[in-house]
Motif scaffolding. Structure first.
Motif, short mmCIF file in Angstrom:
data_model
loop_
_atom_site.label_atom_id
_atom_site.label_comp_id
_atom_site.label_asym_id
_atom_site.label_seq_id
_atom_site.Cartn_x
_atom_site.Cartn_y
_atom_site.Cartn_z
N PHE A 91 0.94 -1.30 0.02
CA PHE A 91 -0.26 0.19 0.61
C PHE A 91 0.53 1.39 0.33
CE2 PHE A 91 -2.85 3.14 2.31
CZ PHE A 91 -4.10 2.85 1.31
N VAL A 92 0.51 2.03 -0.89
CA VAL A 92 1.88 3.12 -0.92
C VAL A 92 1.52 4.07 0.07
CG1 VAL A 92 2.24 4.99 -2.98
CG2 VAL A 92 1.49 2.61 -3.42
N ARG A 93 0.08 4.11 0.15
CA ARG A 93 -0.65 5.64 0.75
C ARG A 93 -0.66 5.53 2.04
NH1 ARG A 93 -5.28 7.83 1.91
NH2 ARG A 93 -6.05 6.84 -0.10
N ASP A 148 -7.78 2.03 -1.56
CA ASP A 148 -7.71 1.56 -2.75
C ASP A 148 -5.07 1.85 -2.67
OD1 ASP A 148 -9.62 1.42 -3.59
OD2 ASP A 148 -9.93 2.63 -4.55
N ASN A 149 -4.93 1.36 -3.65
CA ASN A 149 -3.92 1.17 -3.93
C ASN A 149 -3.10 2.05 -4.45
OD1 ASN A 149 -1.01 1.28 -3.06
ND2 ASN A 149 -0.23 -1.17 -3.95
N CYS A 150 -3.43 3.14 -4.68
CA CYS A 150 -3.70 4.57 -5.21
C CYS A 150 -2.55 5.11 -5.56
CB CYS A 150 -4.13 5.70 -4.81
SG CYS A 150 -4.22 7.16 -6.31
N CYS A 208 2.34 11.89 -9.24
CA CYS A 208 1.53 13.67 -9.32
C CYS A 208 1.07 14.24 -7.67
CB CYS A 208 0.55 13.79 -10.35
SG CYS A 208 1.35 13.18 -12.28
N PHE A 209 0.98 13.69 -7.58
CA PHE A 209 0.22 14.16 -5.89
C PHE A 209 1.20 13.35 -4.34
CE2 PHE A 209 -3.12 13.97 -8.27
CZ PHE A 209 -3.23 15.34 -8.38
N PHE A 210 2.36 13.28 -5.27
CA PHE A 210 3.42 13.33 -3.92
C PHE A 210 3.21 13.96 -3.27
CE2 PHE A 210 7.82 13.51 -2.62
CZ PHE A 210 8.05 12.11 -1.81
N GLU A 211 3.72 13.27 -1.72
CA GLU A 211 3.86 14.15 -0.79
C GLU A 211 5.12 13.74 0.26
OE1 GLU A 211 0.36 15.35 1.66
OE2 GLU A 211 -0.23 15.67 0.23
N GLU A 212 5.93 14.11 0.79
CA GLU A 212 6.68 13.98 1.70
C GLU A 212 6.72 12.56 2.41
OE1 GLU A 212 10.48 15.79 1.95
OE2 GLU A 212 10.18 16.72 0.54
N GLU A 213 5.67 12.86 3.12
CA GLU A 213 5.21 12.05 4.49
C GLU A 213 4.83 10.43 3.67
OE1 GLU A 213 3.90 14.87 3.57
OE2 GLU A 213 1.38 14.37 3.80
N VAL A 214 4.49 10.72 1.98
CA VAL A 214 3.34 9.58 1.35
C VAL A 214 4.53 7.81 1.23
CG1 VAL A 214 2.20 8.74 0.18
CG2 VAL A 214 1.94 10.51 0.74
N GLY A 215 3.92 6.78 1.88
CA GLY A 215 4.22 5.39 1.50
C GLY A 215 5.47 5.08 2.37
N HIS A 216 6.42 4.11 1.83
CA HIS A 216 7.14 3.20 2.92
C HIS A 216 8.75 3.54 2.03
CE1 HIS A 216 4.08 0.23 4.19
NE2 HIS A 216 2.96 0.54 2.91
N VAL A 217 9.45 3.84 3.63
CA VAL A 217 10.49 3.98 3.36
C VAL A 217 11.60 3.87 3.73
CG1 VAL A 217 10.30 6.44 2.15
CG2 VAL A 217 10.76 6.48 4.67
#
Length: 335
Positions: free
Chosen positions: A258-260, A318-320, A326-335
């Motif tokens: 899940f990205v978000r 949803d795994n958007c 385009c709507f990347f935000e620095e706190e989004v996702g698995h790092v």
């Protein structure tokens, strides 16, 4: 931000999908197969929408004109002029195929703030293969040169590249070429996602029809992304924030995740209008209005339909994948 009070925030970004028509047959996009343009509003309807949007948000917003190939749309440059006169920052993304010298002059005179050229390889063979039409590379290179000749100081020239298996070996050279260019102001990279206008499939990258786009050598992809991060940190003309390359690394290694992980702000910071004139907070959810239905942008923004979509966005699972591009935000996702 309190997501129960949208009155505290107006949209700062408007994406106008002005046409779905395109002369190319890109491997990562099937929009060219669409027939939706037959239902598209006329230019006057688009102008009225831009006026209504300006009345609501003032000039503190960006309007992006996209397609398909937006230059196919007759009257497009009049819309750009209209938006520029209203004080908006304006962006247009193009494949460059229709940009000859007269068109380049007209674009430069339109008040456009940024022109974005899609370029998916430093080699002609790579770009033409991915774009599906022979000669596309030469046309986009010529278009970049022409805009460099005719642009005003206020017009920025930008390149966007989608990261795919076929161009991994060219990305660093492409970034270096942009960095040395006296014409191009910057480059952005996006991760390949499921090709547009194809049925939703969370495992699309395993589908034989599309799997050739996917960077299966994840070690190699990570080395390239790490090198792009280094170039970014050295001051190269790369628009992506460095943390976005970490998101790309994770996405290519674990596309099933899940990205978000944070809330989605699409219901509060942006709107999109499709080629049929339907207005969306999220293109994956219900429309909140139509630019031809007689309501102002303010009425549509505060409508019951908009609030219902905001509630759906708030609970969306949803795994958007758009959240990494385009709507990347620095706190989004698995790092």
């Amino acid at each position: 931000m309190d997501t129960n009070t949208p009155q505290q925030q107006k949209p700062s970004f408007c994406d106008l999908i002005i046409t779905e028509a395109c002369m190319l047959k890109c491997k990562m996009c099937y929009m060219w197969q669409s027939k939706s343009d037959a239902r598209s509003p006329d230019i006057e309807a688009w102008k009225k929408f831009i006026d209504s949007f300006a009345d609501f948000v003032g000039s503190k917003a960006q309007i992006q004109f996209v397609g398909g190939e937006p230059l196919i749309k007759k009257g497009l440059l009049d819309l750009i002029k209209q938006a520029a006169l209203k004080g908006f920052s304006t962006t247009m993304t193009t494949n460059g195929s229709l940009v000859d010298a007269p068109m380049a002059r007209d674009i430069a005179d339109s008040g456009l703030s940024t022109i974005v050229f899609s370029l998916d390889g430093i080699k002609k063979e790579t770009h033409d293969f991915l774009r599906g039409v022979h000669g596309t590379y030469d046309k986009v290179m010529n278009a970049i040169e022409l805009l460099g000749q005719f642009r005003k100081d206020s017009l920025k020239i930008h390149v966007v590249t989608t990261i795919m298996r076929q161009n991994l070996d060219e990305l660093l050279e492409l970034a270096d070429w942009v960095n040395r260019s006296q014409v191009i102001d910057s480059i952005s990279f996006q991760a390949v996602v499921q090709p547009f206008f194809t049925p939703q499939d969370n495992e699309w990258y395993k589908n034989q029809k599309f799997s050739f786009l996917w960077p299966t050598d994840t070690d190699k992809a990570e080395r390239v992304l790490d090198s792009l991060t280094d170039l970014k940190n050295k001051g190269y003309k790369i628009n992506n924030p460095a943390p976005q390359f970490k998101i790309f690394r994770s996405y290519f290694r674990h596309p099933e995740r899940f990205v978000r992980v944070s809330k989605c702000n699409l219901g509060y910071n942006s709107i999109s209008v499709n080629t049929s004139g339907k207005i969306f907070l999220c293109l994956s959810m219900d429309s909140i209005g139509d630019i031809r239905d007689g309501r102002s942008m303010e009425e549509i923004w505060f409508s019951a339909e908009a609030q219902r979509v905001r509630d759906s966005i708030k609970h969306c699972k949803d795994n958007c994948k758009s959240m990494i591009n385009c709507f990347f935000e620095e706190e989004v996702g698995h790092v």
